[in-house]
Design a protein around this motif. Structure first.
Motif, mmCIF file in Angstrom:
data_model
loop_
_atom_site.group_PDB
_atom_site.id
_atom_site.type_symbol
_atom_site.label_atom_id
_atom_site.label_comp_id
_atom_site.label_asym_id
_atom_site.label_seq_id
_atom_site.Cartn_x
_atom_site.Cartn_y
_atom_site.Cartn_z
ATOM 1 N N PHE A 128 6.497 -51.923 39.168
ATOM 2 C CA PHE A 128 6.623 -50.678 39.937
ATOM 3 C C PHE A 128 5.844 -49.708 39.225
ATOM 4 O O PHE A 128 5.190 -49.743 38.181
ATOM 5 N N ALA A 129 4.948 -48.922 40.298
ATOM 6 C CA ALA A 129 4.333 -47.786 39.979
ATOM 7 C C ALA A 129 5.118 -46.699 39.288
ATOM 8 O O ALA A 129 6.381 -46.524 39.867
ATOM 9 N N ILE A 130 4.534 -45.939 38.392
ATOM 10 C CA ILE A 130 5.515 -44.788 37.539
ATOM 11 C C ILE A 130 4.439 -43.715 37.685
ATOM 12 O O ILE A 130 3.236 -43.848 37.713
ATOM 13 N N ASP A 131 5.192 -42.758 37.433
ATOM 14 C CA ASP A 131 4.422 -41.391 37.064
ATOM 15 C C ASP A 131 5.082 -40.867 35.927
ATOM 16 O O ASP A 131 6.297 -40.384 35.710
ATOM 17 N N VAL A 132 4.448 -40.834 34.473
ATOM 18 C CA VAL A 132 4.995 -40.293 33.372
ATOM 19 C C VAL A 132 3.913 -39.650 32.543
ATOM 20 O O VAL A 132 2.637 -39.989 32.553
ATOM 21 N N ASP A 133 4.056 -38.628 32.027
ATOM 22 C CA ASP A 133 3.023 -37.647 31.380
ATOM 23 C C ASP A 133 2.633 -38.063 30.003
ATOM 24 O O ASP A 133 1.824 -37.474 29.637
ATOM 25 N N CYS A 134 3.482 -38.945 29.191
ATOM 26 C CA CYS A 134 2.781 -39.156 27.684
ATOM 27 C C CYS A 134 3.296 -40.474 27.336
ATOM 28 O O CYS A 134 4.498 -41.067 27.826
ATOM 29 N N ALA A 135 2.478 -41.078 26.291
ATOM 30 C CA ALA A 135 2.903 -42.326 25.824
ATOM 31 C C ALA A 135 4.380 -42.206 25.257
ATOM 32 O O ALA A 135 5.109 -43.434 25.250
ATOM 33 N N SER A 136 4.870 -41.047 24.624
ATOM 34 C CA SER A 136 6.007 -41.341 23.948
ATOM 35 C C SER A 136 6.982 -41.449 24.866
ATOM 36 O O SER A 136 8.167 -42.101 24.732
ATOM 37 N N CYS A 137 6.927 -40.798 26.060
ATOM 38 C CA CYS A 137 7.865 -40.920 27.176
ATOM 39 C C CYS A 137 8.050 -42.309 27.757
ATOM 40 O O CYS A 137 9.069 -42.781 27.962
ATOM 41 N N ALA A 138 6.820 -42.880 27.872
ATOM 42 C CA ALA A 138 6.743 -44.306 28.326
ATOM 43 C C ALA A 138 7.536 -45.321 27.511
ATOM 44 O O ALA A 138 8.135 -45.983 27.860
ATOM 45 N N ALA A 139 7.513 -45.117 26.247
ATOM 46 C CA ALA A 139 7.989 -45.949 25.178
ATOM 47 C C ALA A 139 9.704 -45.743 25.451
ATOM 48 O O ALA A 139 10.199 -46.853 25.381
ATOM 49 N N LEU A 146 16.070 -45.314 36.788
ATOM 50 C CA LEU A 146 15.452 -44.204 37.169
ATOM 51 C C LEU A 146 16.273 -42.995 36.680
ATOM 52 O O LEU A 146 15.917 -41.975 36.089
ATOM 53 N N LYS A 147 17.633 -43.311 36.742
ATOM 54 C CA LYS A 147 18.615 -42.398 36.325
ATOM 55 C C LYS A 147 18.511 -42.110 34.724
ATOM 56 O O LYS A 147 18.326 -40.939 34.121
ATOM 57 N N SER A 148 18.385 -43.072 33.977
ATOM 58 C CA SER A 148 18.320 -43.001 32.536
ATOM 59 C C SER A 148 16.833 -42.677 32.391
ATOM 60 O O SER A 148 16.735 -41.525 31.488
ATOM 61 N N CYS A 149 15.911 -42.812 32.929
ATOM 62 C CA CYS A 149 14.621 -42.249 32.722
ATOM 63 C C CYS A 149 14.407 -40.847 33.155
ATOM 64 O O CYS A 149 13.748 -40.121 32.453
ATOM 65 N N LYS A 150 15.120 -40.242 33.730
ATOM 66 C CA LYS A 150 15.040 -38.942 34.235
ATOM 67 C C LYS A 150 15.497 -38.085 33.405
ATOM 68 O O LYS A 150 15.512 -37.016 33.007
ATOM 69 N N LYS A 151 16.755 -38.678 32.359
ATOM 70 C CA LYS A 151 17.188 -38.022 31.474
ATOM 71 C C LYS A 151 16.327 -37.838 30.141
ATOM 72 O O LYS A 151 16.341 -36.846 29.400
ATOM 73 N N ILE A 152 15.149 -38.797 30.077
ATOM 74 C CA ILE A 152 14.330 -38.762 29.157
ATOM 75 C C ILE A 152 13.085 -37.742 29.542
ATOM 76 O O ILE A 152 12.688 -36.860 28.608
#
Length: 72
Positions: free
Chosen positions: A5-16, A58-64
């Motif tokens: 899946f393509a994603i949009d995330v701002d930093c490597a820490s958030c990706a981890a 997605l719901k879990s990731c939105k919390k991060i």
């Protein structure tokens, strides 16, 4: 089954953190999130409902990071 899946995330820490959240979701065998390529690779358990599992991820990731997105 494996899907990317393509994603949009701002930093490597958030990706981890997103990777960890995805791995801890019911129906997921393994997850790899790459900040550099902006991709999430998920291996689903046999019989898992992919759409429902991705909604949970997605719901879990939105919390991060509420700015992140997963293009389902």
């Amino acid at each position: 089954m494996k899907k990317t899946f393509a994603i949009d995330v701002d930093c490597a820490s958030c990706a981890a953190k997103m990777e960890k959240a995805a791995e801890n979701t019911k129906g997921v065998c393994s997850a790899v999130v790459s900040y550099m390529t902006q991709k999430m690779k998920i291996e689903f358990e046999n019989g898992a409902d992919i759409d429902e599992t991705m909604k949970c991820i997605l719901k879990s990731c939105k919390k991060i990071d509420d700015d992140c997105n997963i293009y389902i």
